[in-house]
Design a protein around this motif. Sequence first.
Motif, short mmCIF file in Angstrom:
data_model
loop_
_atom_site.label_atom_id
_atom_site.label_comp_id
_atom_site.label_asym_id
_atom_site.label_seq_id
_atom_site.Cartn_x
_atom_site.Cartn_y
_atom_site.Cartn_z
N ALA A 1 0.70 -1.25 -0.02
CA ALA A 1 -0.13 -0.07 -0.04
C ALA A 1 0.70 1.26 -0.13
CB ALA A 1 -0.81 0.00 1.30
N MET B 1 -5.83 1.58 7.32
CA MET B 1 -5.41 1.42 8.62
C MET B 1 -6.60 2.20 9.61
SD MET B 1 -4.14 0.48 11.11
CE MET B 1 -3.10 -0.52 9.99
N ASN C 1 -14.51 -5.75 7.74
CA ASN C 1 -13.17 -5.17 7.10
C ASN C 1 -13.42 -3.94 6.29
OD1 ASN C 1 -11.70 -6.84 8.38
ND2 ASN C 1 -11.69 -8.62 6.91
N SER D 1 -7.62 3.20 0.43
CA SER D 1 -6.27 3.03 0.28
C SER D 1 -5.88 2.61 -1.19
CB SER D 1 -5.98 1.65 1.03
OG SER D 1 -6.80 0.76 0.69
N LYS E 1 -8.81 -17.63 11.40
CA LYS E 1 -9.11 -16.54 10.40
C LYS E 1 -9.19 -17.09 9.16
CE LYS E 1 -7.67 -11.86 9.20
NZ LYS E 1 -6.68 -10.85 9.24
N SER F 1 -9.61 -10.68 4.71
CA SER F 1 -8.68 -9.80 4.88
C SER F 1 -8.74 -8.78 4.04
CB SER F 1 -7.32 -10.29 4.95
OG SER F 1 -6.23 -9.49 5.21
N GLY F 2 -8.88 -7.34 4.47
CA GLY F 2 -9.28 -6.24 3.90
C GLY F 2 -8.37 -5.83 2.65
N SER F 3 -6.95 -5.89 3.05
CA SER F 3 -5.79 -5.56 1.80
C SER F 3 -5.87 -6.76 0.87
CB SER F 3 -4.52 -5.47 2.78
OG SER F 3 -4.18 -6.84 3.24
N ARG G 1 -7.13 -6.00 -2.76
CA ARG G 1 -6.36 -5.25 -3.87
C ARG G 1 -5.56 -6.13 -4.65
NH1 ARG G 1 -4.86 -1.50 1.04
NH2 ARG G 1 -3.28 -2.98 0.76
N SER H 1 -1.81 -6.53 12.52
CA SER H 1 -2.19 -5.45 11.66
C SER H 1 -3.70 -5.71 11.97
CB SER H 1 -1.81 -5.52 10.20
OG SER H 1 -2.10 -6.87 9.54
N MET I 1 0.76 7.00 9.25
CA MET I 1 0.38 5.79 9.90
C MET I 1 1.13 5.25 11.29
SD MET I 1 -0.43 1.78 8.20
CE MET I 1 1.24 1.39 8.25
N ALA J 1 2.63 -2.47 8.87
CA ALA J 1 2.41 -2.40 10.33
C ALA J 1 3.61 -3.69 10.59
CB ALA J 1 1.20 -2.89 10.77
C1 DP6 Z 1 -0.80 -1.78 7.21
O1 DP6 Z 1 -5.46 -6.38 5.45
O2 DP6 Z 1 -3.88 -7.08 7.33
O3 DP6 Z 1 -0.68 -3.44 5.63
O4 DP6 Z 1 -8.44 -6.57 7.04
O5 DP6 Z 1 -7.58 -7.25 9.70
O6 DP6 Z 1 -6.87 -8.62 7.60
P1 DP6 Z 1 -7.30 -7.32 8.19
O7 DP6 Z 1 -6.13 -6.28 7.91
P2 DP6 Z 1 -4.94 -6.13 6.76
O8 DP6 Z 1 -4.36 -4.83 7.17
C2 DP6 Z 1 -3.22 -4.25 6.27
C3 DP6 Z 1 -2.77 -3.16 6.86
C4 DP6 Z 1 -1.70 -2.45 6.24
C5 DP6 Z 1 -1.88 -1.43 5.21
C6 DP6 Z 1 -2.36 -1.91 4.00
O9 DP6 Z 1 -2.31 -2.79 3.48
O10 DP6 Z 1 -3.16 -0.91 3.31
#
Ligand code: DP6
Length: 317
Positions: A11, A16, A24, A30, A70, A142-144, A147, A188, A240, A282
Amino acid sequence: MWEASAPSNIALIKYMGKSAEGKNVGVNPSLSLTLPHLRSQVLIQEHAQSDDTWEALDGKMTLSETGKEKFLKHFSFLKEKFGLTNKKFIIRSKNDFPSDCGIASSASSFAALTTCAAQAFGDITGQKISLEEQALLSRYGSGSSCRSFSEGFVEWDGNNSITPLPSTHADLFHQVYIVSSSVKTVSSSQAHQRVATSSLMPGRTERVQLRMNAVKNILKAQKLDWENLYSLVWAEFWDMHALFETSQPPFGYFLPNSLKLIQQARDLWETDGDGPIVTMDAGPNVHFLWRKDQLVSANFFANRNSDIRCFSNMEMP
Ligand code: DP6
């Protein structure tokens, strides 16, 4: 048996903080660059046991209990979406990069799991879903990871919109230096919760939006404004990490070698007026992006830091 692989991403504008725990949904948008050289592989096979199970595909990869939970929870969620809760499967996975190296693997592993499940469940039920739908489903794991379904730069609004950003500037060298491969004390997912207590959280969305607009304009333009891109990405990762250090209680990831690498990049910019894009997630590991015409500098930088393990899409010296 079904098999799929998916890439990781880094990213430039960070996800965050979440506004809806469990779903999520990011508090802010982002933007990332997909890293096709850092991949996870998943293999799914139906089995006769009473539960879904996970094991390492290479016999080596380890997952913490929370990590396994998870992963399997997301698999159950996907099964429910396809109305397949009565079937049980064994899931095998591995990362193409060593799993002990501390590179965030949740983006690539959840993207690979979702891709593989979509293929398997599509074949079993006849319900084929698009790449866009797969990305949206992956976000719940997992959010990221949402992408990681397109090449190049990808924008995620934090909710249901995931958009590839056409750009002629995505062909970059990437290096990630493994400053520490120890398990992070604050994951994270925990960081997302803890930043809600930061005194710097008010105004974060506005700060991100300004940077996001500026970064998108740079990526769209024909002529690459590398220096401004560097400044924006620099400000974003410090923003961040400042959230982390101003949380209650504060936490942080920097190690001496993180600072050493960052300082070297800053020195390069100061002496040459040019250098790499720098960012950190993170964790203590440091990511660099170099233009293809910076090959000599990128190699020099790698040579200088050959004592620190590095993964890259360039041939390392
Ligand atoms: C700092 O996608 O690992 O990498 O949704 O809880 O699985 P969850 O979190 P995650 O968060 C990534 C945070 C990051 C910034 C980013 O990749 O945008």
